[in-house]
Design an enzyme around this catalytic site. Structure first.
Site, short mmCIF file in Angstrom:
data_model
loop_
_atom_site.label_atom_id
_atom_site.label_comp_id
_atom_site.label_asym_id
_atom_site.label_seq_id
_atom_site.Cartn_x
_atom_site.Cartn_y
_atom_site.Cartn_z
N LEU A 49 0.88 -1.30 -0.16
CA LEU A 49 -0.10 0.04 0.05
C LEU A 49 0.76 1.30 -0.09
O LEU A 49 0.33 2.42 0.35
CB LEU A 49 -0.87 0.01 1.02
N GLY A 96 8.62 -2.00 -10.34
CA GLY A 96 9.75 -2.12 -11.63
C GLY A 96 10.20 -3.66 -11.29
O GLY A 96 9.66 -4.37 -10.85
N CYS A 103 9.82 -9.07 -12.46
CA CYS A 103 8.67 -9.82 -12.17
C CYS A 103 7.46 -9.02 -12.71
O CYS A 103 6.65 -9.33 -13.85
CB CYS A 103 8.45 -10.67 -10.79
#
EC number: 1.1.1.22
Length: 433
Positions: free
Chosen positions: A248, A255, A258
């Site tokens: 959050l 970035g 994955c």
């Protein structure tokens, strides 16, 4: 058990070393002889906290080689941990995976389980099984299983040894039994399912987190407009157990290796099958736009960067890694340079990789203080501890014009009250302007 691991990147090497630490005999295979020689000395070729130490503690159970035939021929389990980078159309490039499968097919001399740990599109394991059968040199049975990874760079060793869950996708009882044996010393919930569900669990998990980040960033952008504080908002949200307080943190986008490729790959897969995941498409779009948030903010203070000295704190996509993949710095710094800025940059571990891209165009500094000296504006792209712990008055003392654009909300707003510093962050009130 006797285990081979194909690939010694973040997934392959961390997996191999952690399995060795649990008592398995592990042979790690790579195509790069120089890289293999470094690993034989107990040195990790990638920056990952704790990995070197764990390697050195388990060298008696670790072998590193370029000789895939000897590694695969009598292995009980072979993990595939090579990269699946995105293609230009967003789909996953599986060429490295299939190359390893081909090598395994021509090498194995006993019944074994081949475990795909690389992130691959749903249905890939089924195709690999067919490909394996077609290319097997010897009359042996090879079982294909899916075992997706859920490690994060910077905490990969901990994430592997103390996994939130271990997902095993297999069609045969033999494969399930063998993998349960491999992981019997890992204290984590085990999800045993079919291969396609295991493949989907990986994509659904990563893309949900990416979606959560993009959602929070959109809320943060709206907070700036309506006068709310994103940190108070997310704190209030996080107490709801249905939402949770993880992922959050607002900022300038995700970035790494994955989230960007996995969101694009799932979106491509849906489109390829005449479907559409609108939420994922939106997350991708939001993230791409969010990377330029600080550049847009900078236009309030300067029309362009011509003649300015720009300080950049953080080059990697997140702290704890030297990985630059999809890092916000990679799309922001070119704009500064094109405008004619003098760019001074600091990063505790990412400089050597950045020099491969910009060997001379940027002034690389050894300290934050050196980077800030006489700067007209400062961009914070990575929330390194050294940045978060810095006395904010250092900005005032060293910069020509103390304007701080913080893409990671490293500081409390109170720290800049009556400081004479302009502090502009994400989703919060701008101080000093």
């Amino acid at each position: 058990m006797k285990i081979a691991v194909a690939g010694t990147g973040y997934v392959g090497l961390v997996t191999g070393v952690c399995l060795a630490s649990k008592g398995h005999q592990v042979t790690c295979v790579d195509v790069d002889e120089k890289k293999v020689e470094i690993m034989r000395q107990g040195i990790s070729p990638i920056y990952e906290p704790g990995l070197d130490e764990l390697m050195q503690q388990n060298m008696l159970r670790l072998t590193f080689t370029v000789d895939y035939e000897s590694a695969y021929k009598d292995a009980q389990v072979i993990f595939i941990g090579v990269g699946t980078p995105e293609k230009k159309d967003g789909s996953a490039n599986l060429s490295y995976v299939y190359k390893v499968v081909e090598q395994i097919a021509e090498s194995v001399e006993r019944e074994c389980v081949v475990v795909v740990k690389s992130t691959v599109p749903i249905g890939t394991n089924d195709k690999i099984e067919t490909y394996m059968i077609e290319h097997l040199k010897n009359n042996v049975r090879v079982h294909i299983a899916s075992n997706p990874e859920f490690l994060a760079q910077g905490t990969a060793v901990h994430d592997t040894l103390h996994a939130s869950r271990i997902v095993i996708g297999a069609e045969s009882d033999y494969a399930k039994t063998v993998l349960e044996k491999v992981y019997e010393n890992f204290e984590a919930p085990k999800v045993i399912t079919n291969r396609r569900s295991a493949e989907m669990i990986k994509y659904a998990s990563n893309d949900f987190l990416a979606l959560k980040i993009s959602y929070v960033n959109e809320i943060a952008n709206l907070c700036e407009i309506v006068g709310a504080d994103i940190e108070d908002v997310t704190r209030g949200m996080g107490f709801d157990a249905r939402i949770g307080d993880k992922f959050l943190n607002s900022g300038i986008g995700y970035g790494g290796s994955c989230f960007p490729k996995d969101t694009k790959a799932l979106s491509w897969l849906a489109s390829f099958n005449d479907n559409e995941i609108k939420t994922i498409k939106a997350a991708i779009e939001v993230n791409e736009n969010q990377k330029f948030k600080l550049i847009k903010k900078a236009r309030k203070y300067y029309e362009d960067f011509s003649g300015l000295t720009v300080a950049v704190l953080g080059l990697t996509f997140k702290p704890g890694t030297d990985d630059l993949r999809e890092a916000p710095s990679l799309v922001n710094i070119p704009i500064m340079l094109e405008d004619g800025a003098r760019v001074k940059a600091w990063d505790p571990v990412g400089v050597q990789n950045y020099k491969k891209i910009y060997p001379e165009e940027i002034e690389y500094c050894d300290s934050i203080q050196e980077t800030l000296e006489n700067a007209d504006i400062c961009f914070i792209f990575t929330e390194w501890p050294e940045v978060k712990q810095l006395d904010v008055m250092v900005y005032k003392a060293l910069m020509r014009h103390p304007i701080i654009l913080d893409g990671r909300n490293c500081y409390k707003l109170d720290a800049f009250a009556n400081s004479g510093i302009i502090y502009d962050s994400i989703g919060r009130e701008t101080i000093g302007w």
